[in-house]
Design a protein around this motif. Sequence first.
Motif, PDB file in Angstrom:
ATOM      1  N   THR A 251       0.861  -1.177   0.000  1.00 49.76           N
ATOM      2  CA  THR A 251       0.000   0.000   0.000  1.00 49.76           C
ATOM      3  C   THR A 251       0.898   1.229   0.000  1.00 49.76           C
ATOM      4  OG1 THR A 251      -1.754  -1.125   1.238  1.00 49.76           O
ATOM      5  CG2 THR A 251      -1.791   1.285   1.229  1.00 49.76           C
ATOM      6  N   LEU A 252       0.759   2.090  -1.004  1.00 53.48           N
ATOM      7  CA  LEU A 252       1.577   3.298  -1.091  1.00 53.48           C
ATOM      8  C   LEU A 252       0.928   4.413  -0.274  1.00 53.48           C
ATOM      9  CD1 LEU A 252       2.585   3.247  -4.863  1.00 53.48           C
ATOM     10  CD2 LEU A 252       3.935   2.513  -2.885  1.00 53.48           C
ATOM     11  N   PHE A 253       1.702   4.988   0.606  1.00 49.96           N
ATOM     12  CA  PHE A 253       1.201   5.950   1.584  1.00 49.96           C
ATOM     13  C   PHE A 253       2.037   7.234   1.497  1.00 49.96           C
ATOM     14  CE2 PHE A 253       0.931   6.920   6.404  1.00 49.96           C
ATOM     15  CZ  PHE A 253      -0.206   7.700   6.223  1.00 49.96           C
ATOM     16  N   PRO A 254       1.551   8.257   0.768  1.00 47.75           N
ATOM     17  CA  PRO A 254       2.310   9.515   0.683  1.00 47.75           C
ATOM     18  C   PRO A 254       2.151  10.331   1.958  1.00 47.75           C
ATOM     19  CG  PRO A 254       0.279   9.680  -0.582  1.00 47.75           C
ATOM     20  CD  PRO A 254       0.322   8.284  -0.042  1.00 47.75           C
ATOM     21  N   PHE A 255       3.261  10.859   2.448  1.00 45.62           N
ATOM     22  CA  PHE A 255       3.247  11.593   3.708  1.00 45.62           C
ATOM     23  C   PHE A 255       4.131  12.833   3.549  1.00 45.62           C
ATOM     24  CE2 PHE A 255       2.089  10.670   8.236  1.00 45.62           C
ATOM     25  CZ  PHE A 255       2.485  11.888   8.758  1.00 45.62           C
ATOM     26  N   LYS A 256       3.498  14.015   3.590  1.00 38.74           N
ATOM     27  CA  LYS A 256       4.214  15.277   3.400  1.00 38.74           C
ATOM     28  C   LYS A 256       4.616  15.864   4.744  1.00 38.74           C
ATOM     29  CE  LYS A 256       3.733  19.737   0.991  1.00 38.74           C
ATOM     30  NZ  LYS A 256       2.796  20.593   0.210  1.00 38.74           N
ATOM     31  N   ARG A 257       5.854  16.358   4.818  1.00 33.47           N
ATOM     32  CA  ARG A 257       6.369  16.918   6.065  1.00 33.47           C
ATOM     33  C   ARG A 257       7.071  18.249   5.805  1.00 33.47           C
ATOM     34  NH1 ARG A 257       6.451  13.091  10.302  1.00 33.47           N
ATOM     35  NH2 ARG A 257       5.968  10.967   9.630  1.00 33.47           N
ATOM     36  N   LEU A 258       6.988  19.131   6.800  1.00 36.71           N
ATOM     37  CA  LEU A 258       7.603  20.447   6.747  1.00 36.71           C
ATOM     38  C   LEU A 258       8.820  20.466   7.664  1.00 36.71           C
ATOM     39  CD1 LEU A 258       7.377  23.569   5.984  1.00 36.71           C
ATOM     40  CD2 LEU A 258       6.114  23.794   8.131  1.00 36.71           C
ATOM     41  N   PHE A 259       9.926  21.011   7.165  1.00 32.49           N
ATOM     42  CA  PHE A 259      11.175  21.111   7.928  1.00 32.49           C
ATOM     43  C   PHE A 259      11.549  22.575   8.094  1.00 32.49           C
ATOM     44  CE2 PHE A 259      11.183  16.946   6.080  1.00 32.49           C
ATOM     45  CZ  PHE A 259      11.858  16.127   6.960  1.00 32.49           C
ATOM     46  N   ILE A 260      12.052  22.915   9.278  1.00 33.61           N
ATOM     47  CA  ILE A 260      12.525  24.258   9.579  1.00 33.61           C
ATOM     48  C   ILE A 260      13.840  24.156  10.350  1.00 33.61           C
ATOM     49  CG2 ILE A 260      12.061  26.427  10.783  1.00 33.61           C
ATOM     50  CD1 ILE A 260       9.052  25.712  10.607  1.00 33.61           C
ATOM     51  N   VAL A 261      14.858  24.843   9.877  1.00 35.27           N
ATOM     52  CA  VAL A 261      16.090  25.005  10.631  1.00 35.27           C
ATOM     53  C   VAL A 261      16.412  26.497  10.627  1.00 35.27           C
ATOM     54  CG1 VAL A 261      18.548  24.474  10.830  1.00 35.27           C
ATOM     55  CG2 VAL A 261      16.944  22.714  10.035  1.00 35.27           C
ATOM     56  N   ALA A 262      16.378  27.127  11.804  1.00 37.70           N
ATOM     57  CA  ALA A 262      16.591  28.564  11.915  1.00 37.70           C
ATOM     58  C   ALA A 262      17.641  28.843  12.989  1.00 37.70           C
ATOM     59  CB  ALA A 262      15.289  29.276  12.265  1.00 37.70           C
ATOM     60  N   ARG A 263      18.520  29.785  12.678  1.00 25.65           N
ATOM     61  CA  ARG A 263      19.598  30.130  13.622  1.00 25.65           C
ATOM     62  C   ARG A 263      19.424  31.562  14.108  1.00 25.65           C
ATOM     63  NH1 ARG A 263      25.724  27.995  12.863  1.00 25.65           N
ATOM     64  NH2 ARG A 263      26.224  27.943  15.105  1.00 25.65           N
ATOM     65  N   LYS A 264      19.423  31.719  15.427  1.00 27.78           N
ATOM     66  CA  LYS A 264      19.222  33.032  16.029  1.00 27.78           C
ATOM     67  C   LYS A 264      20.467  33.895  15.853  1.00 27.78           C
ATOM     68  CE  LYS A 264      17.440  35.010  20.361  1.00 27.78           C
ATOM     69  NZ  LYS A 264      16.970  34.677  21.726  1.00 27.78           N
ATOM     70  N   ALA A 265      20.261  35.181  15.720  1.00 29.92           N
ATOM     71  CA  ALA A 265      21.392  36.105  15.564  1.00 29.92           C
ATOM     72  C   ALA A 265      22.295  36.045  16.808  1.00 29.92           C
ATOM     73  CB  ALA A 265      20.869  37.525  15.365  1.00 29.92           C
TER      74      ALA A 265
END
Length: 257
Positions: free
Chosen positions: A243-257
């Motif tokens: 069974t093909l199961f598409p799964f979308k994910r959001l990634f965030i990498v942020a560096r503080k000043a």
Amino acid sequence: MASWDPDVYALYRRYRERPALDLLTAIPHDLEPREIWDLGCGLGEQAALLAARHPGARVRGMDSSPEMLARAKALPARVEWVLGDIASFAPEVPADLIFSNAALQWVDDHANLIPRLVANLASGGVLAVQMPVADGLGWRGALTDIAADGPWAARFTGVEGVRHANQPEDYYAWLAPACPEVDIWTTTYLHALHGQDPIVDWTMGTTLRPYLDALPDGEKKPFLDAWRARLARDYPRRADGVTLFPFKRLFIVARKA
């Protein structure tokens, strides 16, 4: 907060670990953190990896589920395990790295949450986040339809499931005032699952939890049967049993000043 079953959650560990490892590899390699938090640490594997990767750091894994933390504490890892809620996260010492894999989607009001997490970073600290994209389409939309169409619908009044994702542009706008380095991307994983009802099994460990908690035992089976029937129509099993199961994910990498 929904109840959590560590055994059910771990059924598809290999697939769940892939996004976490992708997030780990995106953390800047020149970061030398002394204070690390894994928010929504679950079974604790990523906190353990962070502790191994940064032996000089104090690493804490926080989760709201006593059951998950009990399993995490069995790991042979140099991690402090903390029972707590991300919504009220307020460390005494600013963190050099705040890591969160597949947890922030359970927390409200990201417009305030994200800046607050950044405010709890030390100068030069990093926020690294991954979360499912719940956009109301595909299988998530189908689950919403099933929940609203049946004798169980009234049971779900006030049930809080996974929050719908904000747009990547929103996260950039919330992060940019304090973070000159912001990297945001999405990835759709196409999982090839085996078994009779693998998407049902997958969602039993996460997305279905608030719905099942709201139902009395006698109503759980009819609800799950309706969910199985919808998935069988929308995501039919291939001739090879996959069974093909598409799964979308959001990634965030942020560096503080």
